[in-house]
Scaffold this motif. Structure first.
Motif, PDB file in Angstrom:
ATOM      1  N   TYR A  39      43.437 -26.104  18.508  1.00 30.92           N
ATOM      2  CA  TYR A  39      42.468 -25.200  17.903  1.00 30.92           C
ATOM      3  C   TYR A  39      41.978 -24.160  18.911  1.00 30.92           C
ATOM      4  O   TYR A  39      41.750 -22.992  18.575  1.00 30.92           O
ATOM      5  CB  TYR A  39      41.277 -26.011  17.382  1.00 30.92           C
ATOM      6  CG  TYR A  39      40.473 -25.293  16.324  1.00 30.92           C
ATOM      7  CD1 TYR A  39      40.800 -25.423  14.970  1.00 30.92           C
ATOM      8  CD2 TYR A  39      39.398 -24.483  16.652  1.00 30.92           C
ATOM      9  CE1 TYR A  39      40.083 -24.763  13.989  1.00 30.92           C
ATOM     10  CE2 TYR A  39      38.669 -23.817  15.681  1.00 30.92           C
ATOM     11  CZ  TYR A  39      39.023 -23.980  14.338  1.00 30.92           C
ATOM     12  OH  TYR A  39      38.311 -23.317  13.382  1.00 30.92           O
ATOM     13  N   ARG A  43      41.380 -20.142  18.493  1.00 31.64           N
ATOM     14  CA  ARG A  43      39.970 -19.741  18.372  1.00 31.64           C
ATOM     15  C   ARG A  43      39.162 -20.345  19.508  1.00 31.64           C
ATOM     16  O   ARG A  43      38.560 -21.407  19.342  1.00 31.64           O
ATOM     17  CB  ARG A  43      39.396 -20.179  17.027  1.00 31.64           C
ATOM     18  CG  ARG A  43      40.135 -19.580  15.818  1.00 31.64           C
ATOM     19  CD  ARG A  43      39.507 -20.088  14.522  1.00 31.64           C
ATOM     20  NE  ARG A  43      40.206 -19.560  13.363  1.00 31.64           N
ATOM     21  CZ  ARG A  43      41.249 -20.149  12.790  1.00 31.64           C
ATOM     22  NH1 ARG A  43      41.721 -21.269  13.320  1.00 31.64           N
ATOM     23  NH2 ARG A  43      41.817 -19.609  11.737  1.00 31.64           N
ATOM     24  N   PRO A  46      34.789 -20.768  18.459  1.00 35.72           N
ATOM     25  CA  PRO A  46      34.527 -21.092  17.048  1.00 35.72           C
ATOM     26  C   PRO A  46      33.067 -20.885  16.692  1.00 35.72           C
ATOM     27  O   PRO A  46      32.176 -21.116  17.514  1.00 35.72           O
ATOM     28  CB  PRO A  46      34.928 -22.574  16.961  1.00 35.72           C
ATOM     29  CG  PRO A  46      34.727 -23.105  18.335  1.00 35.72           C
ATOM     30  CD  PRO A  46      35.099 -21.984  19.257  1.00 35.72           C
ATOM     31  N   SER A  49      30.301 -22.692  11.397  1.00 29.07           N
ATOM     32  CA  SER A  49      31.014 -23.280  10.256  1.00 29.07           C
ATOM     33  C   SER A  49      32.339 -23.913  10.693  1.00 29.07           C
ATOM     34  O   SER A  49      32.731 -24.974  10.197  1.00 29.07           O
ATOM     35  CB  SER A  49      31.268 -22.199   9.206  1.00 29.07           C
ATOM     36  OG  SER A  49      32.091 -21.186   9.732  1.00 29.07           O
ATOM     37  N   GLN A  50      33.021 -23.271  11.646  1.00 25.73           N
ATOM     38  CA  GLN A  50      34.283 -23.822  12.129  1.00 25.73           C
ATOM     39  C   GLN A  50      34.047 -25.116  12.904  1.00 25.73           C
ATOM     40  O   GLN A  50      34.818 -26.066  12.813  1.00 25.73           O
ATOM     41  CB  GLN A  50      34.979 -22.782  13.006  1.00 25.73           C
ATOM     42  CG  GLN A  50      35.464 -21.570  12.222  1.00 25.73           C
ATOM     43  CD  GLN A  50      35.901 -20.429  13.124  1.00 25.73           C
ATOM     44  OE1 GLN A  50      35.526 -20.372  14.298  1.00 25.73           O
ATOM     45  NE2 GLN A  50      36.690 -19.505  12.581  1.00 25.73           N
ATOM     46  N   LYS A  53      33.535 -27.970  10.471  1.00 26.57           N
ATOM     47  CA  LYS A  53      34.806 -28.458   9.908  1.00 26.57           C
ATOM     48  C   LYS A  53      35.507 -29.388  10.892  1.00 26.57           C
ATOM     49  O   LYS A  53      36.071 -30.412  10.513  1.00 26.57           O
ATOM     50  CB  LYS A  53      35.710 -27.268   9.564  1.00 26.57           C
ATOM     51  CG  LYS A  53      35.228 -26.453   8.379  1.00 26.57           C
ATOM     52  CD  LYS A  53      36.185 -25.294   8.083  1.00 26.57           C
ATOM     53  CE  LYS A  53      35.690 -24.467   6.918  1.00 26.57           C
ATOM     54  NZ  LYS A  53      36.604 -23.316   6.643  1.00 26.57           N
TER      55      LYS A  53
END
Length: 688
Positions: A39, A43, A46, A49-50, A53
């Protein structure tokens, strides 16, 4: 393992508890670490919201995710710094070795002719004089042979030949021009000729053309960026064939490279003419080029349609998006060369001679430019390469750093998108019939439609020029509140005369650029945020398409004043002294603009009649610039950066007291702030 001072390592997460309890250590599983590593590649920053998740997916706490990414970024930066330091140490050692070897060789230098000791100063001067005489003789022979060949061979001249052949003629013309036509405020005053080495300039231009040929034709110089998804130059391969040197050595310096292409509805010869005229160049890119001026020009008497061997030295200033983004200033050598039938290259490159006078320069343009191919049906295919060295991150606000570092700020895509939009606009402006996509209650002729589109172009241009705000903050107490303010005395034609206050504010919202544009262009809710509407309902008097996209258009808007008739509110019928707004907007893959200016009805009637000169109609534009936040490659998703800028005529007087100015500044700043808060509230975004 590196940490970020008090943080945790890659596979551990510490959480502290209150009441004096000891810190607990939680190790991440290999699967969690692998997922976080994957990840991080896409990104590294992040948002909330990311991170949520990832918490659900990996069954970790929000703080564990947050600290892991902080530590990972610190490790990556530290590793990059170590690699850079190792490389610099190796280069330093090599240079020291070479320096020692050369010093040792100089101690044992001998005469190459007889093997004896080195020659003295007198002998060297004599040899140099002989070389100068031989050089003069060879130049004379070269000139005679070139004249003979040009008379008897129908060969297209090269860039160097063309420039050399007109150099002496240019000197004579310059002297005559000074004697007969003294410089005025409308002419570019030639600088002393000893500042220019014409042969060196022409060789630099020719070299830039050859380099661009390779960049346009050989794909092995390009790699696809995993972050932005755009093509960028492989610097390792590039430096092997170009031997380019880096002009900025600071840690914040970087190299930006990109390429893009488009087919535009304009003849290649017309497009080349606009590229080679600094004023038309500025009009072709009104949202990028805020200033452009030709300093020197050589070869302009050569017909563009035949060989296009033209060389210019141009000073230009580029500025985009916000006062928080610093402008970029270049002094470039621009040349145009026809390389094949119906194919031209226009090359730009910074040059050491003309750039040396820039103190504290923060940008340098490596060979950049475009390849233009003439197509049937009055079309042209344009390929664009942008390649620059910059050291302006420290001057850029953190809000825009990620966008500029991603290359989409001043990259090839922005130039190409602007070129496409402006060429479509020119094509629609020149047609002899009104398109079916247009409708109007006030524009009655094609001439009136063309006149209104010209005024719209001026609005975009003047709005973009205003964003630089003279490079200073006249009222720093307002800048602390997020509003940048400056005052100017306006005396230029085509704008209201008097004291004008310019105020701008940039802010970020977690809504896509397309959603922001749709919201701002919705006239049904405009009275809820636009102070010019005075709370009245907005109606549309005209809608003119300016491009192939539905988001590219010009409108004439009128706030409807209402009258009370018993139980009903009816629109007021009179248009005496009524205010209307001319609005121009567009949206592309990188963002958009919505710019508008208030006009009284009598002025608007002059504009739509087509009888008045559009450049003399007084306008004072305000509006919005909408941009992606740099974390996505399209305008349909991701967050948005918005710049709101107002221009207000506060007085027709040429002098006012300091107290009056400060009061007006406070009023405009409050107006900006309240508008920003209203927009955020209507978009359900968190307030500051």
């Amino acid at each position: 393992m590196d940490t970020d001072g008090g943080g945790s390592s890659d596979n551990e997460q510490y959480t502290s508890k209150r009441n004096g309890q000891k810190k607990m250590c939680h190790r991440h599983t290999p699967q969690q670490i692998q997922r976080l590593e994957d990840y991080f590649k896409d990104r590294p920053h992040p948002d909330e919201s990311q991170r949520k998740k990832l918490c659900k997916e990996l069954k970790l706490e929000p703080d564990q995710i947050k600290f892991w990414f902080q530590n990972k970024r610190t490790q990556s930066k530290a590793q990059g710094d170590r690699n850079c330091n190792m490389f610099l140490r190796e280069e330093n050692e090599k240079l020291q070795c070479e320096n020692e070897a050369m010093l040792e060789a100089l101690k044992n230098v001998i005469c190459p002719t007889c093997g004896g000791p080195p020659v003295g100063i007198e002998e060297r001067e004599c040899n140099l004089q002989n070389l100068r005489l031989e050089n003069a003789r060879l130049k004379d022979e070269y000139g005679k042979i070139s004249n003979f060949v040009s008379k008897h061979t129908p060969k297209r001249p090269t860039m160097v030949d063309s420039i050399a052949s007109v150099h002496e003629q240019h000197n004579v013309e310059t002297r005559i021009s000074y004697e007969t036509n003294p410089p005025t405020s409308h002419t570019i005053e030639p600088e002393p000729q000893f500042h220019i080495d014409i042969m060196q300039l022409s060789e630099t231009a020719a070299s830039a053309v050859e380099e661009l040929k390779r960049l346009f034709t050989e794909d092995n110089f390009w790699v696809n960026s995993s972050i932005t998804g755009t093509d960028m130059i492989d610097q390792g391969r590039y430096e092997k064939f170009s031997h380019a040197i880096k002009h900025f050595r600071s840690a914040s310096a970087c190299i930006e490279s990109s390429r893009d292409g488009v087919v535009v509805p304009i003849e290649a010869s017309n497009l080349i003419e606009m590229f080679l005229d600094s004023e038309k160049w500025k009009e072709l890119f009104p949202t990028i080029v805020s200033e452009a001026k030709t300093i020197y020009e050589f070869g302009s008497e050569l017909p563009t349609k035949e060989n296009c061997n033209v060389l210019k030295v141009i000073r230009e200033r580029l500025h985009i998006l916000s006062p928080l983004v610093p402008p970029r200033e270049f002094k470039i050598v621009r040349c145009c060369q026809q390389i094949e039938e119906r194919v031209w290259i226009i090359a730009d490159v910074s040059h050491s001679i003309v750039d040396s006078e820039q103190v504290g320069a923060s940008c340098y343009k490596r060979p950049s430019g475009c390849l233009i191919q003439s197509l049937p049906n009055a079309q042209s295919k344009v390929m664009w390469v942008e390649h620059v060295e910059v050291d302006d991150r420290s001057k850029t606000h953190k809000m825009y750093k990620e966008l500029l570092c991603g290359g989409s700020g001043y990259g090839a895509k922005r130039w190409i998108e602007t070129l496409r939009r402006m060429c479509e606009r020119m094509a629609l402006s020149s047609i002899l019939t009104v398109p079916t996509t247009d409708w109007s209650k006030v524009i009655e002729s094609v001439e009136g439609r063309r006149s209104v589109m010209k005024v719209g172009e001026r609005m975009l241009k003047k709005f973009n020029e205003m964003l630089t705000m003279s490079g200073k903050v006249d009222f720093p107490q307002q800048s602390k509140c997020g509003v940048r303010v400056s005052i100017r005395l306006n005396s230029a034609a085509g704008q209201p005369q008097g004291i004008v206050i310019s105020a701008a504010s940039s802010f970020s919202i977690p809504v896509s650029p397309l959603q922001v544009f749709t919201f701002l262009s919705n006239i049904d809710i405009r009275q809820q945020w636009d102070v010019l509407s005075c709370g009245h309902i907005i109606t549309e008097l005209a809608h003119v398409a300016t491009g192939s996209s539905e988001t590219d258009y010009l409108t004439i808007l009128r706030p409807m004043q209402m009258e009370n008739h018993g139980m009903l509110m009816m629109p007021k019928d009179s248009d005496k002294d009524e205010m209307v707004m001319l609005q121009d907007c567009y949206m592309d893959n990188l963002g958009g603009m919505l710019v508008y200016a208030p006009l009284d009805m009598s002025t608007m009637k002059c504009a739509v009649s087509g009888q008045s000169d559009p450049s003399l109609i007084p306008i004072l534009p305000s509006g919005f610039i909408i941009s992606s936040d740099g974390r996505r490659s399209t305008a349909e998703d991701g967050g948005t950066l918005v710049t709101l800028a107002f221009q207000i005529l506060v007085s027709g007087k040429t002098n006012r007291s300091k107290e009056e100015n400060e009061k007006s500044v406070d009023t405009v700043s409050s107006l900006i702030s309240s508008t920003v808060q209203s927009i955020k509230a209507l978009l359900n975004c968190p307030q500051d």
